[in-house]
Write a protein that holds these residues in place. Structure first.
Motif, PDB file in Angstrom:
ATOM      1  N   GLY A   1      43.830  -9.407 121.296  1.00 14.45           N
ATOM      2  CA  GLY A   1      42.995 -10.528 121.904  1.00 14.45           C
ATOM      3  C   GLY A   1      42.662 -10.838 123.245  1.00 14.45           C
ATOM      4  N   ILE A   2      43.447  -9.922 124.283  1.00 11.18           N
ATOM      5  CA  ILE A   2      43.415  -9.883 125.616  1.00 11.18           C
ATOM      6  C   ILE A   2      42.469  -8.905 126.240  1.00 11.18           C
ATOM      7  CG2 ILE A   2      45.515 -11.129 125.731  1.00 11.18           C
ATOM      8  CD1 ILE A   2      46.789  -8.642 126.398  1.00 11.18           C
ATOM      9  N   ALA A   3      41.557  -8.283 125.784  1.00 10.05           N
ATOM     10  CA  ALA A   3      40.859  -7.212 126.160  1.00 10.05           C
ATOM     11  C   ALA A   3      39.595  -7.914 127.177  1.00 10.05           C
ATOM     12  CB  ALA A   3      40.313  -6.269 125.204  1.00 10.05           C
ATOM     13  N   PRO A   4      39.351  -7.229 128.311  1.00 10.24           N
ATOM     14  CA  PRO A   4      38.174  -7.583 128.731  1.00 10.24           C
ATOM     15  C   PRO A   4      36.679  -7.695 127.993  1.00 10.24           C
ATOM     16  CG  PRO A   4      39.429  -5.840 130.175  1.00 10.24           C
ATOM     17  CD  PRO A   4      39.901  -5.904 128.716  1.00 10.24           C
ATOM     18  N   GLU A   5      35.951  -8.404 128.569  1.00 12.39           N
ATOM     19  CA  GLU A   5      34.579  -8.568 127.677  1.00 12.39           C
ATOM     20  C   GLU A   5      33.985  -7.090 127.470  1.00 12.39           C
ATOM     21  OE1 GLU A   5      32.265 -11.758 129.082  1.00 12.39           O
ATOM     22  OE2 GLU A   5      33.862 -13.182 129.106  1.00 12.39           O
ATOM     23  N   LEU A   6      33.373  -6.899 126.712  1.00  8.24           N
ATOM     24  CA  LEU A   6      32.500  -5.768 126.417  1.00  8.24           C
ATOM     25  C   LEU A   6      31.537  -5.646 127.379  1.00  8.24           C
ATOM     26  CD1 LEU A   6      32.536  -5.573 122.260  1.00  8.24           C
ATOM     27  CD2 LEU A   6      33.867  -4.157 123.974  1.00  8.24           C
ATOM     28  N   GLY A   7      31.162  -4.542 127.820  1.00  3.53           N
ATOM     29  CA  GLY A   7      30.075  -4.500 128.866  1.00  3.53           C
ATOM     30  C   GLY A   7      30.519  -4.725 130.341  1.00  3.53           C
ATOM     31  N   SER A   8      31.880  -5.260 130.523  1.00  6.03           N
ATOM     32  CA  SER A   8      32.389  -5.480 131.857  1.00  6.03           C
ATOM     33  C   SER A   8      32.870  -4.302 132.560  1.00  6.03           C
ATOM     34  CB  SER A   8      33.487  -6.564 131.770  1.00  6.03           C
ATOM     35  OG  SER A   8      34.639  -6.051 131.002  1.00  6.03           O
TER      36      SER A   8
END
Length: 566
Positions: free
Chosen positions: A129-136
């Motif tokens: 639950g700590i992944a960067p936002e999708l598309g970033s």
């Protein structure tokens, strides 16, 4: 009256000529192409290339990233070597093995693993639950990200050199300092670090040259980050325009080679100025007691090792076990199809595994066989024989030190035309990659064999001569059995390095002659991320198995032959 060469002189002459043909001649052709014109030596092409904005920018990026990564790798590798070499930290053997493991993993696999570990689609970070936002933007697609991965890749080189230097210190140094009342930190900055100066300089230079010629990390991180280095510029121009741009990329390759050679020469000059003579036999240094801080320092050290190894490895494995890159890892998305695809269905991957196994094995066997007589002559009593063998050794070391992509261009220039008399062109065949491997990795296999011959008693030669044994009989019956374990260890190192490499073969492969490294790179570059991850996972597993196999030789080879064994 005709003079007939004796068997030993004829063998030495063949070895020197062979080293010259595969190591010296290609580089000579490269410099001739890049630095000559119709009237002879001409620096105009070099100056014209340096006036190009893209070349100047790539040159600056290469020097900048190599310097920064070499500096941080030197700091990190030295810190690790001091902690493991001078303190009472436990499980040192396992720690050394794990710290050196990233050095054996191919750089492009390292890049793929970290891209998948820290990106927005990272299965591990998404599961936590700590992944960067999708598309970033991917956090590694920057100069800093490239420097970070180069640091992690090359800090084991510095660790290896500094640790070996620490083990060569006489114990009396530590004893005398302790008797004089010096504490641990006083010993560190007044005695240990000054004496480590040459090793630190060598480690920095080695990391700088390795970063300068690194292709996998520079391409997979630098291209998306728009941070082009010289190796990537050469690859892109030759891949886009083909052999017609050989003169142009030869000039760029000369610039890259000159920077690498300048770094090596500067290192040699400074090392001679910093050299210190130590008196006394090398012994294990004192183990400085960490006291109550030992559990904390051990926890930090093991956390670092786990982060460097487990996070990218877990991400690589997780990506290889999902159907599409970006899917979260769960029982519903779990699949072995990617492994089935690369191991059994895809003809290109099967061919790549077969090709890499064949040419890496042949290169390792040839180098082991050539290293035995060459190592014999390097330790010969007669100065003339030693000097002749030294010519072959020097050429092999230059071929190893020069960036692999530069050697690729040199071999294209040397073998793009049909061979004289035979009328056969090696360009576009698997055999040009094999010869390039022998040239580039000869120094790797020769080092442990030369060290083994230097440790042999000269009376062995005398006894064999008195018994009437000729040169080939002395070599095969007396010296070869004694040096065989070192030759086997060197051969395994050569096989491991050649089996996984991509820098040398990046410009030499062709359809039907793919290697493991180029296939993984092409999968990732083409967007087949899950297949690249599966193939990379197999390569990592094979690397670990081969490294563990080398441990079986530890008791039969001279100390220091296997890097992680004392």
């Amino acid at each position: 009256m005709r003079t007939v060469l004796s068997p030993d002189k004829a063998t030495l002459l063949l070895l020197v000529l062979g080293a010259t043909l595969i190591c010296g001649l290609p580089l000579l052709l490269l410099f001739q192409t890049g630095l000559s014109g119709e009237q002879g030596i001409d620096l105009d092409p070099l100056l014209e290339a340096l006036q190009s904005r893209s070349v100047r920018r790539a040159l600056w990026h290469s020097i900048e990233s190599s310097f920064l990564s070499a500096l941080t790798a030197t700091l990190l590798g030295t810190l690790l070597a001091l902690l493991i070499g001078l303190t009472d930290i436990r499980a040192k053997g396992l720690l050394v093995f794990l710290i050196l493991l990233p050095m054996m993993i191919p750089p492009h696999v390292t890049a793929i693993a970290w891209i998948q570990a820290l990106g927005p689609a990272s299965p591990v970070l998404r599961w936590l639950g700590i992944a960067p936002e999708l598309g970033s933007t991917h956090p590694l697609y920057s100069r800093e990200g490239l420097v970070l991965l180069l640091t992690l890749q090359h800090s084991p080189l510095v660790f290896l050199l500094v640790r070996a230097s620490l083990r060569s210190f006489p114990r009396e140094l530590s004893d005398a300092a302790r008797i004089s009342g010096a504490g641990a930190f006083t010993m560190l900055y007044r005695i240990t670090l000054p004496l480590l100066g040459p090793a630190l300089l060598a480690g920095f230079a080695l990391a700088f040259v390795a970063s300068l010629g690194n292709f996998g990390i520079n391409a997979l991180i630098g291209i998306p980050a728009r941070y082009t280095t010289l190796p990537v510029l050469v690859w892109r121009r030759l891949a886009s325009f083909g052999p017609d741009v050989l003169p142009n990329v030869a000039v760029i390759s000369v610039i890259l080679a000159l920077v690498a050679l300048a770094a090596i020469l500067a290192q040699s000059f400074l090392q001679r100025r910093m050299r210190n003579s130590l008196i006394g036999l090398p012994q294990d240094p004192l183990a400085i007691s960490l006291g109550r801080k030992r559990p904390l320092i051990e926890a930090l050290l093991w956390s670092f090792v786990a982060c460097v190894l487990l996070l990218p490895a877990a991400s690589l494995l997780a990506t290889s076990l999902v159907r599409t890159y970006g899917l979260p890892l769960s029982f519903s998305t779990l699949t072995s199809e990617n492994f089935n695809e690369v191991l059994w269905r895809q003809p290109v991957t099967l061919r790549a595994f077969a090709n890499s196994t064949l040419i890496a094995g042949l290169a390792a066997a040839f180098i082991a066989a050539a290293s035995l007589p060459l190592g014999y002559f390097l330790a010969h009593r007669r100065k003339r024989q030693r000097h002749m063998a030294g010519i072959a050794l020097a050429q092999s070391e230059i071929a190893f030190a020069v960036p692999g992509l530069v050697m690729s261009i040199a071999f294209i220039l040397a073998f793009i035309k049909p061979l004289p008399v035979l009328g056969i062109s090696l360009y576009g065949t698997l055999w040009i990659i094999l010869i390039a491997y022998i040239s580039v990795f000869l120094a790797v296999g020769l080092k442990p064999v030369a060290a083994a011959f230097l440790q042999m008693d000269g009376s062995l030669e005398d006894a064999a001569r008195v018994s009437g044994a000729g040169f080939f009989r002395r070599l095969s019956k007396v010296f070869a059995p004694l040096a065989a374990p070192s030759a086997a260890s060197g051969a395994i190192l050569v096989f491991l390095t050649a089996y996984n490499e991509v820098t040398v073969s990046a410009l030499l492969w062709s359809t039907g002659n793919e290697t493991i490294g180029t296939t993984i790179f092409n999968y990732e570059d083409g967007g087949y991320t899950t297949l690249a991850a599966a193939m990379s996972a197999v390569v990592v597993l094979a690397t670990i198995v081969i490294m563990l196999a080398m441990n079986a030789l530890a008791s039969r080879v001279p100390a220091g032959t296997i890097p992680w064994k004392d």
